[in-house]
Design a protein around this motif. Sequence first.
Motif, short mmCIF file in Angstrom:
data_model
loop_
_atom_site.label_atom_id
_atom_site.label_comp_id
_atom_site.label_asym_id
_atom_site.label_seq_id
_atom_site.Cartn_x
_atom_site.Cartn_y
_atom_site.Cartn_z
N ALA A 88 0.83 -1.21 0.00
CA ALA A 88 0.00 0.00 0.00
C ALA A 88 0.86 1.26 0.00
CB ALA A 88 -0.93 0.00 1.21
N THR A 89 1.96 1.24 0.76
CA THR A 89 2.78 2.46 0.83
C THR A 89 3.55 2.67 -0.48
OG1 THR A 89 4.49 1.21 2.02
CG2 THR A 89 2.99 2.50 3.35
N ALA A 90 3.90 1.57 -1.15
CA ALA A 90 4.56 1.71 -2.46
C ALA A 90 3.56 2.27 -3.47
CB ALA A 90 5.09 0.36 -2.92
N ARG A 91 2.31 1.86 -3.35
CA ARG A 91 1.26 2.33 -4.27
C ARG A 91 0.99 3.83 -4.05
NH1 ARG A 91 -0.72 2.62 -8.84
NH2 ARG A 91 -2.98 2.60 -9.12
N ILE A 92 0.99 4.26 -2.81
CA ILE A 92 0.82 5.69 -2.52
C ILE A 92 1.91 6.48 -3.23
CG2 ILE A 92 1.17 7.44 -0.71
CD1 ILE A 92 -0.49 5.98 1.09
N ALA A 93 3.14 5.99 -3.08
CA ALA A 93 4.27 6.68 -3.70
C ALA A 93 4.05 6.81 -5.21
CB ALA A 93 5.56 5.91 -3.42
N GLU A 94 3.66 5.71 -5.81
CA GLU A 94 3.43 5.69 -7.27
C GLU A 94 2.39 6.75 -7.66
OE1 GLU A 94 3.69 1.20 -8.33
OE2 GLU A 94 1.79 2.04 -9.08
N LEU A 95 1.29 6.74 -6.90
CA LEU A 95 0.19 7.67 -7.23
C LEU A 95 0.58 9.13 -6.95
CD1 LEU A 95 -2.79 5.52 -5.90
CD2 LEU A 95 -2.33 6.07 -8.29
N MET A 96 1.60 9.32 -6.12
CA MET A 96 2.07 10.68 -5.86
C MET A 96 3.26 11.04 -6.75
SD MET A 96 1.79 10.78 -1.69
CE MET A 96 2.23 12.51 -1.44
N GLY A 97 3.58 10.15 -7.69
CA GLY A 97 4.68 10.41 -8.62
C GLY A 97 6.05 10.26 -7.98
N MET A 98 6.10 9.54 -6.84
CA MET A 98 7.38 9.37 -6.15
C MET A 98 8.01 8.03 -6.53
SD MET A 98 6.69 11.13 -2.44
CE MET A 98 5.37 10.12 -1.83
#
Length: 327
Positions: free
Chosen positions: A171-181
Amino acid sequence: MRKLFSLISAIAFTFFSIFNLNAAEKWDMPMAYAASNFHSQMGVKFAEAVKVATGGEIDITVHPGGSLFKGDEIKKAVQTGQAPIGERLLSAHENESLLFGGDSIPFLATSYEDSDKLWKYLRPAMEKKLEEQGLVLLYGIPWPAQGLYFKKEVNSIADTKGVKFRSYSGATARIAELMGMLPVQVEAAELSQALATGVAESFVSSGATGYDRKVWEHLTHFYEVNAWLPRNYVFVNKKAWDKLSKQNQNIIRGIAAMTEAAGTARSEALSGWYLTQLAANGMKVQVAKGQFRTDLEKIGKTMSDEWIAKAGPEGKKVVDGFRSEKK
Ligand code: PCA
């Protein structure tokens, strides 16, 4: 003289053997987080209480900070019987089944009260899943709510593009992806080093981990998001569990329930204190608001839709159960 000596050693040996039959069951308990962290402290209290209540028959030694097995090795170690008991972050196993991330759906359960309600539904589902994997679930304690750490001011996700981000779960990797990180998975025990060497320059976590790892040495801003309260859980190898007497199993179950209640209260009591410590050490601690909050809520919606769509009927049952209590 020599005869006497061998007689004494024979008696001593027999005595030792008999004594040993009733000797304590010695269990090593690997844990992933710092010794000073409240999860680890609760683990020590749990071990002490088990020892007293079983009359010394079960003697658990806690090994915090990933010192016996690294965080990402603990579950495997307990499953294979290398350690009889251990503690790990539940959502770290989301790659095995999305169900493990049932406590990490953004903005679903964001208070301690809601976290308890969600656990009521997630716990039986997890018990079943773990049982299939040869594990017995004992207790789970939430971390304080998750927020975002940066080394600059952030006003929207336009400011987070290309930032190197430490993740701890799917989930935290997905957040990063969606935030362009750019996500990179790092254990909490190695977080300070990852920040010091520039492997990561941002992460999502509680005030607890920021405090434990003294992240003010590298980062400057903490944004309160209250995205979710992930749980650590303590689990036992089923074969080791089945060898215990019914009485000792009941004792351990009882102490586990008390540890869960006490640990949850401790987490809640400390949650504000951790944030004051971040601020006292020079970090700018603030609530994520305005466009930033709007962006995060949009990402949260995408992620919860994805989770519910992919987690199957078991996952749906957990979320539906929780939502039915919220009405
Ligand atoms: N601390 C752990 C998991 C959640 C939390 O608050 C970590 O950052 O690894």
